[in-house]
Design an enzyme around this catalytic site. Sequence first.
Site, mmCIF file in Angstrom:
data_model
loop_
_atom_site.group_PDB
_atom_site.id
_atom_site.type_symbol
_atom_site.label_atom_id
_atom_site.label_comp_id
_atom_site.label_asym_id
_atom_site.label_seq_id
_atom_site.Cartn_x
_atom_site.Cartn_y
_atom_site.Cartn_z
ATOM 1 N N HIS A 116 0.840 -1.192 0.000
ATOM 2 C CA HIS A 116 0.000 0.000 0.000
ATOM 3 C C HIS A 116 0.880 1.249 0.000
ATOM 4 C CE1 HIS A 116 -3.649 -2.213 1.601
ATOM 5 N NE2 HIS A 116 -2.698 -3.001 2.081
ATOM 6 N N GLU B 138 2.354 -1.073 4.415
ATOM 7 C CA GLU B 138 2.171 0.304 3.964
ATOM 8 C C GLU B 138 3.531 0.961 3.759
ATOM 9 O OE1 GLU B 138 -0.557 2.082 3.335
ATOM 10 O OE2 GLU B 138 -2.223 1.073 4.375
ATOM 11 N N HIS C 193 -2.248 -2.769 -3.666
ATOM 12 C CA HIS C 193 -3.636 -2.629 -3.241
ATOM 13 C C HIS C 193 -4.557 -2.471 -4.452
ATOM 14 C CE1 HIS C 193 -6.462 -0.560 -0.062
ATOM 15 N NE2 HIS C 193 -6.905 -1.742 -0.444
ATOM 16 N N ASP D 83 -3.390 2.765 -4.950
ATOM 17 C CA ASP D 83 -2.056 2.661 -4.351
ATOM 18 C C ASP D 83 -1.436 1.265 -4.545
ATOM 19 O OD1 ASP D 83 -4.216 1.966 -2.432
ATOM 20 O OD2 ASP D 83 -2.588 1.592 -1.012
#
Length: 195
Positions: free
Chosen positions: A36, A118, A157, A167
């Site tokens: 992400h 992330e 993602h 993303d």
Amino acid sequence: MKVHLPEGLLTSARFAFSPHHDARPEHTTIDLIVVHGISLPPAEFNNDFIEKFFCGDLDSSAHPYFDTIKHVRVSSHLLIKRTGEVIQFVPFSKRAWHAGESFFQERKACNDFSIGIELEGTDELPYEKIQYARLTFIIRALQKAYPAITRERVVGHSDIAPGRKTDPGASFDWQYLDCLYRIQSEHLMSKKDRI
């Protein structure tokens, strides 16, 4: 980097507890990594707002944008900051709330069987080289701990929620990640040959 399987933690990461997780379905095989991109506020970096957001401690009055996300409950397993710092929020054995409505190869609800990572960044701005390096080492560590994760099962993602999510975006260089991954593979093979 190593995964301590009994605790489901990456040994080199700083741990910050997120309440935004729950149990994976019984007998679930972890076999997917979802990459992400996030920044809070959008396109602003080097602060602790992402960490506070994932931990449920974000002050909605600190920035006008935060008022739009104050009721959102999300987390990821890991965050790789632009400095290369790695923070873990949820043990890998638990289901972090990172993917939302999603599917991969005919399977729905990717949170059930995936690990969410992330990267601090945006769809438009280049990610940092140190983030790619950390991500590559983390992928290797996770593959060792969860052998069902192959390189082909490391996705964005946007791949599991097309049309809903974009993303890590066009700024994420998958070719560069693959190059680092290949170099690391060759290094590990030559190291084995020397032993």
